[in-house]
Design an enzyme around this catalytic site. Structure first.
Site, PDB file in Angstrom:
ATOM      1  CB  SER A  73      -0.888  -0.006   1.244  1.00 51.69           C
ATOM      2  OG  SER A  73      -1.523   1.240   1.428  1.00 51.69           O
ATOM      3  CE1 TYR A  78      -3.955  -2.469   5.161  1.00 57.37           C
ATOM      4  CE2 TYR A  78      -3.025  -0.434   4.266  1.00 57.37           C
ATOM      5  CZ  TYR A  78      -3.550  -1.708   4.077  1.00 57.37           C
ATOM      6  OH  TYR A  78      -3.649  -2.212   2.796  1.00 57.37           O
TER       7      TYR A  78
END
Length: 246
Positions: free
Chosen positions: A149, A162
């Site tokens: 990501s 995250y």
């Protein structure tokens, strides 16, 4: 056909390429499973929700759905046994992921007790699978692909847990690559996609402007069709050859 024996079980070596894709019941995982099935691969995939996984894999030739949670070591042993029954592994995609506690909050509003869930799913499980299947991938000149990501390299309000987990996954994946030059290993930022997990990060918001997961498949396909140098890539920057586009 004579078998070879792995872990005291007779195993037949498949002539068909074999992939393990975690988190194949929705989103990018589901798109990858469908794409590889269409290419004639044998695909093993998993998902925590059995009914959803069965719907996602129904009618896809060569696809085996194994329901379970990738953080559960017993379930990972099931995945290992299913893969090893084919005698080879050509592609491991560590795709299963979690945002962690919802709603997303600044780190100052989190505690250390919020770490385990996101860490086990986004770091521990993919690391365990990568290490377990490293000999198989090396034997087949295979590919290790970890879905990352932009949060692993950028700093967004609420995305700290995250992002930290994805950064750790990046580091582990590419260190395995550095330690094993014969391995093709990649971490790829697919970009913002129209997935259930992305929707969970923005509850109540319209994310219909994000592209569908299938849109990045031609870019990712390059990695197992014509492998590049191991490293970190943005899906949008991966070349799409005529061969990889179909």
């Amino acid at each position: 056909m004579p078998g070879i024996f792995l872990n005291d079980k007779e195993t037949h070596v498949s002539d068909t390429k074999v992939a393990l894709i975690t988190g194949g019941s929705s989103g990018l995982g589901r798109a990858l499973v469908a794409a590889l099935s269409a290419e004639g691969w044998r695909v093993i995939t998993n998902g925590r929700r059995e009914a959803q996984l069965m719907v996602a894999t129904a009618g896809l030739p060569g696809v085996e759905g194994v329901p379970g949670d990738v953080t559960d070591h017993v379930h990972r042993e099931q995945l290992v046994a299913t893969v090893r029954a084919h005698g080879r592994l050509d592609l491991l995609v560590n795709n299963a992921s979690t945002l962690g506690p919802i709603p997303l909050l600044p780190l100052a509003q989190r505690t250390v007790d919020d770490l385990p869930e996101v860490w086990r799913t986004n770091v521990g499980a993919p690391f365990a699978l990568a290490v377990e299947f490293l000999p198989d991938l090396l034997a087949s000149n295979g590919v290790l692909l970890s879905i990352s990501s932009d949060a692993a390299v950028e700093h967004y309000d609420g995305w700290g847990l995250y992002g930290a987990a994805k950064a750790a996954l990046d580091h582990l994946t590419l260190t395995i690559a550095a330690e094993n030059p014969g391995l093709h290993a990649y971490v790829v930022d697919p970009g913002d996609l129209r997935t259930p997990m992305h929707q969970a990060a923005f509850p109540g918001e319209d994310i219909s402007d994000r592209p569908e997961p299938v849109s990045v498949i031609p870019h990712l396909r390059t990695l197992w069709r014509r492998p590049l140098a191991s490293g970190r890539y943005r899906a949008a920057d991966l070349p799409v050859t005529e061969e990889a586009a179909v």
